[in-house]
Design an enzyme around this catalytic site. Structure first.
Site, PDB file in Angstrom:
ATOM      1  N   GLY A 100       0.803  -1.126  -0.219  1.00  0.00           N
ATOM      2  CA  GLY A 100       0.004   0.135  -0.032  1.00  0.00           C
ATOM      3  C   GLY A 100       0.865   1.499  -0.105  1.00  0.00           C
ATOM      4  O   GLY A 100       2.093   1.058   0.497  1.00  0.00           O
ATOM      5  N   GLN A 137       2.836  10.181   1.405  1.00  0.00           N
ATOM      6  CA  GLN A 137       4.151   9.176   1.428  1.00  0.00           C
ATOM      7  C   GLN A 137       4.980   9.667   0.340  1.00  0.00           C
ATOM      8  O   GLN A 137       6.089   9.471   0.445  1.00  0.00           O
ATOM      9  CB  GLN A 137       3.959   7.706   1.384  1.00  0.00           C
ATOM     10  CG  GLN A 137       3.214   7.103   2.789  1.00  0.00           C
ATOM     11  CD  GLN A 137       3.360   5.894   2.748  1.00  0.00           C
ATOM     12  OE1 GLN A 137       2.338   5.245   2.247  1.00  0.00           O
ATOM     13  NE2 GLN A 137       4.106   5.107   3.201  1.00  0.00           N
ATOM     14  N   CYS A 153       5.862  -0.157   7.503  1.00  0.00           N
ATOM     15  CA  CYS A 153       5.476   1.146   6.597  1.00  0.00           C
ATOM     16  C   CYS A 153       6.878   1.472   5.759  1.00  0.00           C
ATOM     17  O   CYS A 153       7.966   1.646   6.327  1.00  0.00           O
ATOM     18  CB  CYS A 153       5.109   2.193   7.614  1.00  0.00           C
ATOM     19  SG  CYS A 153       4.569   3.393   6.664  1.00  0.00           S
ATOM     20  N   LEU A 154       6.353   1.777   4.592  1.00  0.00           N
ATOM     21  CA  LEU A 154       7.673   2.169   3.836  1.00  0.00           C
ATOM     22  C   LEU A 154       8.298   3.813   4.098  1.00  0.00           C
ATOM     23  O   LEU A 154       9.373   4.029   4.035  1.00  0.00           O
ATOM     24  CB  LEU A 154       7.107   2.453   2.218  1.00  0.00           C
ATOM     25  CG  LEU A 154       6.609   1.048   1.687  1.00  0.00           C
ATOM     26  CD1 LEU A 154       6.139   1.319   0.091  1.00  0.00           C
ATOM     27  CD2 LEU A 154       7.898   0.127   1.246  1.00  0.00           C
ATOM     28  N   HIS A 209      -4.503   1.394   7.394  1.00  0.00           N
ATOM     29  CA  HIS A 209      -3.237   1.847   7.537  1.00  0.00           C
ATOM     30  C   HIS A 209      -2.836   2.999   6.512  1.00  0.00           C
ATOM     31  O   HIS A 209      -2.342   4.198   6.857  1.00  0.00           O
ATOM     32  CB  HIS A 209      -2.138   0.576   7.089  1.00  0.00           C
ATOM     33  CG  HIS A 209      -0.760   1.174   7.232  1.00  0.00           C
ATOM     34  ND1 HIS A 209       0.248   0.638   8.296  1.00  0.00           N
ATOM     35  CD2 HIS A 209      -0.074   1.862   6.423  1.00  0.00           C
ATOM     36  CE1 HIS A 209       1.554   1.363   7.978  1.00  0.00           C
ATOM     37  NE2 HIS A 209       1.239   2.152   7.025  1.00  0.00           N
ATOM     38  N   GLU A 210      -3.455   2.770   5.247  1.00  0.00           N
ATOM     39  CA  GLU A 210      -3.031   3.733   4.323  1.00  0.00           C
ATOM     40  C   GLU A 210      -4.215   5.188   4.480  1.00  0.00           C
ATOM     41  O   GLU A 210      -3.751   6.080   4.698  1.00  0.00           O
ATOM     42  CB  GLU A 210      -3.455   3.474   2.891  1.00  0.00           C
ATOM     43  CG  GLU A 210      -2.584   2.404   2.277  1.00  0.00           C
ATOM     44  CD  GLU A 210      -1.155   2.490   2.704  1.00  0.00           C
ATOM     45  OE1 GLU A 210      -0.906   3.746   2.482  1.00  0.00           O
ATOM     46  OE2 GLU A 210      -0.575   1.657   3.123  1.00  0.00           O
ATOM     47  N   HIS A 260      -2.651   7.260   7.016  1.00  0.00           N
ATOM     48  CA  HIS A 260      -1.740   8.269   6.421  1.00  0.00           C
ATOM     49  C   HIS A 260      -2.410   9.655   5.907  1.00  0.00           C
ATOM     50  O   HIS A 260      -1.812  10.554   6.104  1.00  0.00           O
ATOM     51  CB  HIS A 260      -1.026   7.769   5.129  1.00  0.00           C
ATOM     52  CG  HIS A 260       0.263   6.627   5.465  1.00  0.00           C
ATOM     53  ND1 HIS A 260       1.249   7.322   6.055  1.00  0.00           N
ATOM     54  CD2 HIS A 260       0.360   5.355   5.274  1.00  0.00           C
ATOM     55  CE1 HIS A 260       2.193   6.334   6.422  1.00  0.00           C
ATOM     56  NE2 HIS A 260       1.662   5.110   6.064  1.00  0.00           N
TER      57      HIS A 260
HETATM   58 NI    NI Z   1       2.761   3.151   5.648  1.00  0.00          NI
END
Ligand code: NI
Length: 172
Positions: free
Chosen positions: A47, A52, A94-95, A136-137, A140
């Site tokens: 995701g 991000q 998480c990236l 989770h997204e 963000h």
């Molecule tokens: Ni994330």
């Protein structure tokens, strides 16, 4: 298409509440979506939310198969969770917080309302990993990171480790 830069903790773009998308039809927006999908697959991740990649808009992409199933890609514009059921606890990463994985408790089934990449309204019932990835997204989009959902002690531990890793990276 292009691979975009992924912003990492503690960058302030990750802390902003993202703006609703109102320019859904234009080609720059379509290009942003394609670039985000490519960036997610390249990372690789399941995701990616627009903040991000430094874009404070309510848009995210999710594919829990990491590109293995071409039908699994979801593009969520202005997503909103309308209902949740039950809870479970599972490890997340998480990236934007690379190298850190913690267990997070979230609802295990959700209903989410959104627009697709062309502005068409849609609604989806999701459970398990997909429900978790979508939540989770959406976090963000609200300036929330998964580490914010940890207990106080774990969160402090995370901050200390993260600072330590950063200073080691600068030294070496
Ligand atoms: Ni994330």
């Amino acid at each position: 298409m292009a691979i975009l830069k992924i912003y990492t903790y503690p960058d302030e773009v990750l802390r902003r509440r993202a703006e609703p998308v109102e320019d859904g039809g234009d080609s720059a927006f379509q290009e942003l979506i394609s670039d985000m999908v490519e960036t997610m697959y390249d990372a690789p991740g399941i995701g990616l939310a627009a903040p991000q990649v430094g874009v404070s808009k309510r848009l995210c992409v999710v594919d829990i198969t990491s590109g293995e199933d071409p039908g699994a890609l979801l593009v969520l514009v202005n997503p909103e969770i309308t209902e949740t059921w039950e809870k479970d606890t599972r490890e997340e990463g998480c990236l934007s917080v690379p190298g850190f994985f913690y267990e997070v408790t979230r609802p295990s089934r959700i209903s989410v309302r959104f627009q697709d990449r062309h502005g068409q309204p849609a609604e989806l019932l999701a459970e398990g990993l997909l429900a978790r990835a979508i939540q989770h997204e959406i976090d963000h989009l609200n300036g929330v990171l998964f580490v914010d959902r940890l207990g106080l002690v774990k969160k402090e531990l995370f901050k200390r480790r993260y600072r330590q890793n950063l200073s080691e990276a600068v030294v070496s």
